[in-house]
Design a protein around this motif. Structure first.
Motif, short mmCIF file in Angstrom:
data_model
loop_
_atom_site.label_atom_id
_atom_site.label_comp_id
_atom_site.label_asym_id
_atom_site.label_seq_id
_atom_site.Cartn_x
_atom_site.Cartn_y
_atom_site.Cartn_z
N GLY A 125 9.04 53.05 14.65
CA GLY A 125 8.93 51.98 13.67
C GLY A 125 7.63 51.21 13.81
O GLY A 125 7.01 50.82 12.80
N PHE A 126 7.22 50.96 15.07
CA PHE A 126 5.94 50.28 15.29
C PHE A 126 4.78 51.10 14.70
O PHE A 126 3.86 50.54 14.08
N LEU A 127 4.84 52.42 14.89
CA LEU A 127 3.76 53.28 14.38
C LEU A 127 3.75 53.32 12.85
O LEU A 127 2.69 53.31 12.23
N ILE A 128 4.95 53.34 12.27
CA ILE A 128 5.03 53.34 10.80
C ILE A 128 4.46 52.04 10.25
O ILE A 128 3.78 52.03 9.20
N GLU A 129 4.74 50.96 10.96
CA GLU A 129 4.19 49.66 10.51
C GLU A 129 2.66 49.68 10.54
O GLU A 129 2.00 49.19 9.63
N VAL A 130 2.08 50.28 11.61
CA VAL A 130 0.62 50.39 11.69
C VAL A 130 0.09 51.26 10.55
O VAL A 130 -0.92 50.95 9.91
N GLN A 131 0.81 52.36 10.29
CA GLN A 131 0.38 53.29 9.24
C GLN A 131 0.25 52.59 7.89
O GLN A 131 -0.62 52.91 7.08
N GLY A 132 1.12 51.60 7.66
CA GLY A 132 1.08 50.88 6.40
C GLY A 132 -0.22 50.12 6.19
O GLY A 132 -0.61 49.84 5.03
N HIS A 133 -0.88 49.79 7.29
CA HIS A 133 -2.14 49.03 7.16
C HIS A 133 -3.29 49.90 6.66
O HIS A 133 -4.34 49.37 6.27
N PHE A 134 -3.17 51.22 6.73
CA PHE A 134 -4.25 52.11 6.30
C PHE A 134 -4.38 52.14 4.77
O PHE A 134 -5.46 52.40 4.23
N LYS A 135 -3.27 51.90 4.07
CA LYS A 135 -3.25 52.09 2.61
C LYS A 135 -4.18 51.09 1.90
O LYS A 135 -4.07 49.88 2.11
N GLY A 136 -5.08 51.65 1.09
CA GLY A 136 -5.96 50.83 0.27
C GLY A 136 -7.06 50.12 1.04
O GLY A 136 -7.78 49.29 0.45
N LEU A 137 -7.16 50.40 2.33
CA LEU A 137 -8.17 49.71 3.15
C LEU A 137 -9.49 50.48 3.09
O LEU A 137 -9.54 51.69 3.28
N LYS A 138 -10.62 49.74 2.81
CA LYS A 138 -11.94 50.37 2.74
C LYS A 138 -12.43 50.65 4.15
O LYS A 138 -12.57 49.73 4.97
N LEU A 139 -12.66 51.94 4.46
CA LEU A 139 -13.13 52.36 5.78
C LEU A 139 -14.12 53.50 5.61
O LEU A 139 -14.05 54.28 4.64
N ARG A 140 -15.03 53.59 6.56
CA ARG A 140 -15.88 54.76 6.59
C ARG A 140 -15.04 55.97 6.96
O ARG A 140 -14.06 55.86 7.69
N ARG A 141 -15.42 57.13 6.43
CA ARG A 141 -14.62 58.34 6.64
C ARG A 141 -14.39 58.61 8.13
O ARG A 141 -13.27 58.89 8.56
N GLU A 142 -15.48 58.53 8.94
CA GLU A 142 -15.35 58.86 10.35
C GLU A 142 -14.45 57.85 11.08
O GLU A 142 -13.71 58.21 12.01
N ASP A 143 -14.51 56.57 10.63
CA ASP A 143 -13.66 55.55 11.26
C ASP A 143 -12.18 55.78 10.92
O ASP A 143 -11.30 55.66 11.77
N ARG A 144 -11.95 56.08 9.64
CA ARG A 144 -10.56 56.35 9.23
C ARG A 144 -10.00 57.55 10.00
O ARG A 144 -8.87 57.53 10.49
N GLU A 145 -10.83 58.63 10.11
CA GLU A 145 -10.36 59.83 10.80
C GLU A 145 -10.10 59.55 12.27
O GLU A 145 -9.12 60.07 12.85
N GLU A 146 -10.95 58.74 12.88
CA GLU A 146 -10.76 58.39 14.31
C GLU A 146 -9.43 57.65 14.51
O GLU A 146 -8.60 58.05 15.34
N LEU A 147 -9.25 56.56 13.74
CA LEU A 147 -8.06 55.74 13.92
C LEU A 147 -6.80 56.48 13.50
O LEU A 147 -5.76 56.41 14.17
N TYR A 148 -6.91 57.22 12.38
CA TYR A 148 -5.72 57.92 11.90
C TYR A 148 -5.35 59.07 12.84
O TYR A 148 -4.17 59.38 13.03
#
Length: 330
Positions: free
Chosen positions: A40-63
């Protein structure tokens, strides 16, 4: 050029914020002992990715880090599920033959109390072990069928008891009324006394409703009392016949002994009921006050029974001494 510079700064800030959220989420997930809570904690974090402006490499790293965490948690959940399923299947294999045995016992066992206790033990075991839902439902249904069979057999046994008890009551009532009439009218004292003793012996081991037994035995006691009073009157107006009087005393001993034996039988039944209640309370883990009260009643009943046994022993000793005197040669 200014909008693109602002977008780059925003993306960097979003990266820092999201990385902080991710670190906290991963830490919370790693600390949690509940795997579903951790997910549940991880799903909550995942929700923060939606619609957030990020550089491709940063998104891939964090995701990528988030997905690794998801994979680890899912693996543990799967292992836990497999472990649960293995233990549940093992428990099912252990319990199923016992449920089958319980069904057979419920159908045929003569000792229904022991069978009932066996069923209660199985019920307790089922509550404390892991089982798949369908297996638990299956075993529970089999166990309930066994409980119902015991209840049906108890009802049938009770009906048979009631029928036999009614027959015994009608038969003994005629004898008691006849004995009472003879005690009031006849001058054949010895024969009447022997007849009353014979009626008294009919009470031993016979099935009868408690209230009806008490009713008839009270009337039989009245017959003994009437005969005794008439004998006393006879002895006062006639020369005392020592042997007849002692025989009457012996008969009274028999009556008192029977009274005590009947009282002990009643106490034993009551004690059995109390001990069954105690077993149920202990198994259910009810409050200590109810347990203490029941234990006090059990102790009181046992003391009362011991006192009656002592009285019975003295009466039997007195009866034997008197019997020996009567049997002494002249």
């Amino acid at each position: 050029m200014e909008p693109e510079k602002w977008s780059e700064e925003e993306a960097l800030q979003n990266y820092e914020d999201l990385r902080s959220i991710l670190e906290k989420g991963l830490e919370s997930a790693s600390r949690s002992e509940n795997l579903h809570e951790a997910k549940g904690f991880l799903i909550e974090v995942q929700g923060h990715f939606k619609g957030l402006k990020l550089r491709r490499e940063d998104r891939e790293e964090l995701y990528g880090r988030l997905q690794d965490a998801f994979a680890g948690v899912n693996k543990k959940i799967e292992e836990e599920h497999l472990s649960f399923e293995f233990e549940a299947l093992s428990n099912y294999a252990d319990l199923k033959p016992d449920i089958a045995e319980a069904s057979a016992m419920a159908m045929a066992s003569e000792d229904m109390k022991a069978t009932w206790d066996f069923l209660l033990g199985l019920q307790s075991r089922m509550k404390s072990v892991k089982l798949l839902r369908e297996h638990r439902d299956e075993l529970h249904a089999g166990l309930q069928d066994a409980f119902e069979m015991i209840k049906i057999r108890r009802d049938e046994e009770r009906q048979a008891f009631d029928q036999e008890a009614h027959h015994n009551y009608v038969r003994l009532k005629l004898l008691v009324e006849k004995g009472l009439t003879q005690a009031e009218e006849t001058h054949e004292y010895k024969e009447t006394r022997e007849f009353l003793k014979k009626i008294q012996s009919e009470f031993k081991g016979i099935k009868m409703v408690h209230e009806q037994r008490e009713e008839l035995y009270s009337r039989l006691q009245t017959a003994f009392d009437i005969l005794g009073k008439r004998l006393d009157d006879f002895f006062r107006h006639k020369k005392k016949n020592w042997e007849v009087k002692m025989q009457f005393t012996l008969s009274r001993f028999s009556v008192d002994i029977y009274d005590l034996q009947s009282a002990l039988e009643k106490d034993q039944l009551y004690l059995n009921e109390l001990e069954d209640q105690l077993e149920i309370i202990v198994s259910a883990g009810k409050e200590k006050d109810a347990l203490a009260g029941l234990q006090a009643r059990i102790s009181s009943t046992r003391r009362s029974m011991e006192h009656k046994r002592q009285q019975l022993s003295r009466l039997e000793m007195d009866k034997n001494e008197l019997q020996n005197k009567l049997e002494e040669p002249e």
